[in-house]
Design a protein around this motif. Structure first.
Motif, PDB file in Angstrom:
ATOM      1  N   GLY A  84       1.019  -1.236   0.094  1.00 22.68           N
ATOM      2  CA  GLY A  84      -0.050   0.017   0.268  1.00 22.68           C
ATOM      3  C   GLY A  84       0.840   1.259   0.064  1.00 22.68           C
ATOM      4  N   ARG A  85       2.187   1.151  -0.393  1.00 22.52           N
ATOM      5  CA  ARG A  85       2.878   2.350  -0.575  1.00 22.52           C
ATOM      6  C   ARG A  85       3.037   3.238   0.832  1.00 22.52           C
ATOM      7  NH1 ARG A  85       1.873   4.704  -6.451  1.00 22.52           N
ATOM      8  NH2 ARG A  85       2.982   3.107  -7.758  1.00 22.52           N
ATOM      9  N   SER A  86       2.746   4.493   0.802  1.00 26.93           N
ATOM     10  CA  SER A  86       3.064   5.157   2.244  1.00 26.93           C
ATOM     11  C   SER A  86       1.795   4.985   2.991  1.00 26.93           C
ATOM     12  CB  SER A  86       2.977   6.521   1.657  1.00 26.93           C
ATOM     13  OG  SER A  86       4.014   6.702   0.830  1.00 26.93           O
ATOM     14  N   ASN A 141      -0.926   8.925 -10.920  1.00 29.22           N
ATOM     15  CA  ASN A 141      -0.175   9.653 -11.659  1.00 29.22           C
ATOM     16  C   ASN A 141      -0.272   9.007 -13.049  1.00 29.22           C
ATOM     17  OD1 ASN A 141       2.007  11.298 -12.572  1.00 29.22           O
ATOM     18  ND2 ASN A 141       3.640   9.691 -12.061  1.00 29.22           N
ATOM     19  N   ALA A 142      -0.625   7.705 -13.280  1.00 26.78           N
ATOM     20  CA  ALA A 142      -0.961   7.128 -14.388  1.00 26.78           C
ATOM     21  C   ALA A 142      -1.945   7.852 -15.181  1.00 26.78           C
ATOM     22  CB  ALA A 142      -1.242   5.741 -14.510  1.00 26.78           C
ATOM     23  N   ALA A 143      -3.033   8.157 -14.175  1.00 23.60           N
ATOM     24  CA  ALA A 143      -3.939   8.862 -14.832  1.00 23.60           C
ATOM     25  C   ALA A 143      -3.938  10.338 -15.202  1.00 23.60           C
ATOM     26  CB  ALA A 143      -5.347   8.799 -13.752  1.00 23.60           C
ATOM     27  N   GLY A 183       2.456  -3.198 -15.206  1.00 20.70           N
ATOM     28  CA  GLY A 183       1.398  -2.659 -16.046  1.00 20.70           C
ATOM     29  C   GLY A 183       1.545  -1.165 -16.515  1.00 20.70           C
ATOM     30  N   PHE A 184       2.713  -0.660 -15.967  1.00 25.59           N
ATOM     31  CA  PHE A 184       2.928   0.795 -16.732  1.00 25.59           C
ATOM     32  C   PHE A 184       3.992   1.055 -17.551  1.00 25.59           C
ATOM     33  CE2 PHE A 184       4.454   5.265 -16.468  1.00 25.59           C
ATOM     34  CZ  PHE A 184       3.034   6.141 -16.540  1.00 25.59           C
ATOM     35  N   ARG A 185       3.831   1.037 -18.760  1.00 32.18           N
ATOM     36  CA  ARG A 185       4.792   1.185 -19.923  1.00 32.18           C
ATOM     37  C   ARG A 185       4.466   2.375 -20.555  1.00 32.18           C
ATOM     38  NH1 ARG A 185       6.094  -4.511 -22.539  1.00 32.18           N
ATOM     39  NH2 ARG A 185       7.769  -5.075 -21.335  1.00 32.18           N
ATOM     40  N   LYS A 224       9.145  14.268 -20.881  1.00 27.76           N
ATOM     41  CA  LYS A 224      10.388  13.729 -20.472  1.00 27.76           C
ATOM     42  C   LYS A 224       9.811  12.857 -19.264  1.00 27.76           C
ATOM     43  CE  LYS A 224      14.492  15.520 -18.049  1.00 27.76           C
ATOM     44  NZ  LYS A 224      15.506  14.462 -18.977  1.00 27.76           N
ATOM     45  N   VAL A 225      10.311  11.578 -19.099  1.00 30.26           N
ATOM     46  CA  VAL A 225      10.064  10.732 -17.960  1.00 30.26           C
ATOM     47  C   VAL A 225      11.266  10.568 -17.268  1.00 30.26           C
ATOM     48  CG1 VAL A 225       9.297   8.297 -17.575  1.00 30.26           C
ATOM     49  CG2 VAL A 225       8.507   9.570 -19.622  1.00 30.26           C
ATOM     50  N   HIS A 226      10.891  10.736 -15.790  1.00 30.86           N
ATOM     51  CA  HIS A 226      12.214  10.514 -15.089  1.00 30.86           C
ATOM     52  C   HIS A 226      12.453   8.961 -14.604  1.00 30.86           C
ATOM     53  CE1 HIS A 226      14.597  11.267 -11.361  1.00 30.86           C
ATOM     54  NE2 HIS A 226      14.107  10.598 -10.665  1.00 30.86           N
ATOM     55  N   ARG A 227      13.652   8.887 -14.825  1.00 29.65           N
ATOM     56  CA  ARG A 227      14.042   7.265 -14.590  1.00 29.65           C
ATOM     57  C   ARG A 227      13.937   6.943 -13.040  1.00 29.65           C
ATOM     58  NH1 ARG A 227      19.027   8.823 -17.935  1.00 29.65           N
ATOM     59  NH2 ARG A 227      18.126   8.676 -19.952  1.00 29.65           N
ATOM     60  N   ASP A 258       6.929  13.829 -16.524  1.00 33.60           N
ATOM     61  CA  ASP A 258       6.583  12.819 -15.704  1.00 33.60           C
ATOM     62  C   ASP A 258       7.832  12.783 -14.634  1.00 33.60           C
ATOM     63  OD1 ASP A 258       5.413  10.516 -14.440  1.00 33.60           O
ATOM     64  OD2 ASP A 258       5.684   9.139 -16.039  1.00 33.60           O
ATOM     65  N   LEU A 259       7.437  12.920 -13.577  1.00 38.57           N
ATOM     66  CA  LEU A 259       8.565  13.001 -12.524  1.00 38.57           C
ATOM     67  C   LEU A 259       8.543  11.714 -11.549  1.00 38.57           C
ATOM     68  CD1 LEU A 259      10.707  14.637 -11.206  1.00 38.57           C
ATOM     69  CD2 LEU A 259       9.268  15.796  -9.833  1.00 38.57           C
ATOM     70  N   GLY A 260       7.080  11.027 -11.711  1.00 42.81           N
ATOM     71  CA  GLY A 260       6.919  10.000 -10.847  1.00 42.81           C
ATOM     72  C   GLY A 260       6.843  10.253  -9.471  1.00 42.81           C
ATOM     73  N   SER A 261       7.783  10.403  -8.506  1.00 47.64           N
ATOM     74  CA  SER A 261       7.795  10.661  -7.193  1.00 47.64           C
ATOM     75  C   SER A 261       7.905  12.055  -6.848  1.00 47.64           C
ATOM     76  CB  SER A 261       9.160  10.013  -6.561  1.00 47.64           C
ATOM     77  OG  SER A 261       8.737   9.927  -5.164  1.00 47.64           O
ATOM     78  N   GLY A 262       7.170  12.382  -5.942  1.00 48.24           N
ATOM     79  CA  GLY A 262       6.853  13.719  -5.632  1.00 48.24           C
ATOM     80  C   GLY A 262       7.679  13.967  -4.156  1.00 48.24           C
ATOM     81  N   PHE A 292       3.096  13.702 -10.873  1.00 42.33           N
ATOM     82  CA  PHE A 292       3.855  12.734  -9.870  1.00 42.33           C
ATOM     83  C   PHE A 292       2.659  12.141  -9.153  1.00 42.33           C
ATOM     84  CE2 PHE A 292       3.608  15.620  -6.453  1.00 42.33           C
ATOM     85  CZ  PHE A 292       3.323  17.173  -6.915  1.00 42.33           C
ATOM     86  N   SER A 293       3.109  11.139  -8.228  1.00 43.22           N
ATOM     87  CA  SER A 293       2.360  10.424  -7.635  1.00 43.22           C
ATOM     88  C   SER A 293       1.866  10.931  -6.148  1.00 43.22           C
ATOM     89  CB  SER A 293       2.759   8.893  -7.341  1.00 43.22           C
ATOM     90  OG  SER A 293       2.964   8.284  -8.512  1.00 43.22           O
ATOM     91  N   GLY A 294       0.849  10.861  -5.550  1.00 40.83           N
ATOM     92  CA  GLY A 294       0.710  11.507  -4.248  1.00 40.83           C
ATOM     93  C   GLY A 294       0.985  10.370  -3.059  1.00 40.83           C
TER      94      GLY A 294
HETATM   95  C1  LIG Z   1       5.160   5.566 -10.268  1.00 43.79           C
HETATM   96  C2  LIG Z   1       5.179   6.230 -11.599  1.00 43.79           C
HETATM   97  C3  LIG Z   1       4.424   6.392 -12.297  1.00 43.79           C
HETATM   98  C4  LIG Z   1       3.153   5.758 -12.023  1.00 43.79           C
HETATM   99  O1  LIG Z   1       2.541   6.608 -10.929  1.00 43.79           O
HETATM  100  P1  LIG Z   1       0.991   5.817 -10.174  1.00 43.79           P
HETATM  101  O2  LIG Z   1       0.822   6.770  -9.171  1.00 43.79           O
HETATM  102  O3  LIG Z   1       1.452   4.341  -9.608  1.00 43.79           O
HETATM  103  O4  LIG Z   1       0.129   5.865 -11.254  1.00 43.79           O
HETATM  104  C5  LIG Z   1       4.319   6.915 -13.592  1.00 43.79           C
HETATM  105  N1  LIG Z   1       5.658   7.522 -14.022  1.00 43.79           N
HETATM  106  C6  LIG Z   1       6.789   7.363 -13.529  1.00 43.79           C
HETATM  107  C7  LIG Z   1       7.878   8.083 -13.790  1.00 43.79           C
HETATM  108  C8  LIG Z   1       6.669   6.696 -11.955  1.00 43.79           C
HETATM  109  O5  LIG Z   1       7.822   6.890 -11.039  1.00 43.79           O
END
Ligand SMILES: *Cc1c(COP(=O)(O)O)cnc(C)c1O
Length: 462
Positions: A84-86, A141-143, A183-185, A224-227, A258-262, A292-294
């Protein structure tokens, strides 16, 4: 022949009686029994009644354990995607229960006594935290990314003067076509969003010229997608975001990251952690929108936060698809409480508190637990470990940690780990060098007594 087999199948009622209290609502138990009996009906031989009951008990146990419930995380992975993450802090929980249990002003303007805007305060506070003109929030973040891609690709396609050339090309470096978790590509997300992928550069090197050459009249945006969850080293190059931003501005193309983590904190001040770019930093470099994700390093509820230029954020909020992705009152209140905590500079974020705990604190807790385990048929020793951020963030970083290592006199480590998982409050550790290790960094102080109880129960099992 067939009839006699049918007769051998026990009646549902008889099975229910034999099962007794299964610890699940009756309709669920009846359903499991029906399914198991239906499976028997198809099989060639019908086992004895007792073994039918044993099988059904097993199916019920599996079903019971699939219910969502708390567990103790001894893995040392702070933001564990499977767990459940955080976890949410006390203040956030208070807000959840207060808003959940009462009517509230979700869409009501108290001053005018009329319908009002949704999440206005939250959006402003997120904008402040991100040092952005505006911000908004969707389910994850996917949404957020799908909304952004759909909006800029679709909108351009229909509004463009030349509809033979829909503006739906998204420019992205080959080094950023990543997969995040299950499932997130990125290529699949683009396709789902009606975007055409325009890859530039190579896996390890992309230059500003690569971006510049790809921009054309079909370009909808530069992404740009953060690695987040891996790193590249060696002969690698990618242009600074500032330069891509300048190019995007010059060509009048939105630049999205798309930073992913905030991360709202400077992660590198913790020994062992690298620097994780913050949303504010990304905005400062000139991206038009960041998402980014919450529930990663921000450590709030599951959400997808979008921040950046007010004009673009407003346009996204007006997109009909935004309505399909909006968050409910519980998420909004939890996120609002989380944002408040950051703005007050409070340390009340559980994951960050866990990160800050010193190894001395962890060691003294491990020693107390160890001392409470005397007289059991197992050896408990205080060991060391490396805690990780997890959740697909800071893959290169780890934080020195302290573990409680358990070696049972007669039960192999894997089996003892399974016993700990099977407790009413499951305890999840990891096995290394024949020991079950429980990392104290991810175990709440308030759970120490429960850890002792679980180890005692697991050790005493026949
Ligand atoms: C985690 C992540 C996502 C997906 O975020 P969710 O909140 O799980 O949908 C998308 N892009 C990057 C770069 C991520 O690190």
């Amino acid at each position: 022949m067939k009839r006699s087999q049918l007769r051998a199948i026990p009646a549902v009622e008889k099975v229910l009686q034999a099962l007794g209290d299964a610890g699940l609502p009756r309709p669920m138990v009846v359903e499991v029994v029906r399914r198991e009996l239906a499976a028997l009906r198809k099989s060639k031989s019908i086992p004895e009644f007792d073994s039918v009951i044993t099988n059904i008990r097993g199916a019920l146990r599996d079903l019971r354990s699939s219910r969502i419930r708390p567990l103790i995380n001894g893995t040392g992975i702070l933001i564990h995607t499977n767990f459940g993450r955080s976890p949410l802090g006390e203040r956030v929980i208070e807000s959840l229960s207060l808003i959940g249990a009462n009517y509230n002003n979700l869409e009501y303007g108290l001053a005018g006594g009329k319908r009002g805007g949704r999440a206005a305060y939250l959006e402003q506070s997120l904008a402040v935290l991100c040092a952005a003109e505006a911000a908004t929030v969707v389910n994850n973040n996917a949404a957020a990314l799908v909304l952004i891609l759909r909006h800029f690709c679709d909108a351009s396609a229909t509004s463009g003067a030349n509809s033979a050339h829909p503006k739906n090309e998204v420019i992205i470096s080959r080094g950023e076509l990543v997969q995040i978790g299950g499932g997130f590509r990125i290529p699949d997300i683009l396709e789902t969003s009606g975007a055409r992928l325009r890859e530039v550069g190579t896996t390890n090197r992309t230059t500003l010229r690569d971006y510049a050459r790809a921009i054309g009249r079909d370009t909808a945006l530069i992404l740009k997608v953060h690695r987040s969850n891996f790193f590249m080293d060696g002969f690698v190059e990618s242009p600074p975001a500032e330069e891509i931003a300048a190019l995007a501005r010059q060509k009048r193309v939105p630049f999205v990251e798309d930073l992913g983590s905030g991360a709202m904190i400077e992660t590198q001040v913790t020994p062992g952690l690298e620097h994780e770019p913050t949303p504010a930093e990304v905005i400062r470099r000139g991206v038009d929108l960041v998402c980014f994700s919450g529930d990663k390093l921000l450590s709030g509820p599951q959400a997808g936060i979008i921040a950046g230029k007010a004009k673009l954020v407003d346009a996204l909020k007006r997109d009909p698809f935004f309505r399909a992705l909006r968050c409910d009152k519980l998420i909004l209140s939890a996120l609002e409480a989380t944002a408040d905590i950051y703005m007050r500079g409070d340390p009340h974020i559980p994951v960050l508190q866990m990160l800050r705990a010193t190894t001395n604190e962890l060691r003294s807790r491990a020693e107390s637990i160890r001392d409470a385990l005397e007289g059991l048929p197992l050896r408990a020793v205080v060991g060391t470990g490396q805690a990780q951020i997890g959740g697909g963030t800071l893959p290169r970083s780890s934080v020195a940690s302290v573990t409680l290592d358990l070696i049972h006199g007669s039960v192999p480590a894997q089996e003892f780990a399974a016993r700990l998982r099977d407790q009413p409050l499951p305890v999840i550790g990891y096995v290394a060098r024949g020991r079950v290790k429980l990392d104290l960094r991810t175990i709440f102080v308030r759970q120490d007594a429960a850890v002792i109880a679980a180890i005692r129960a697991a050790a005493a099992q026949p």
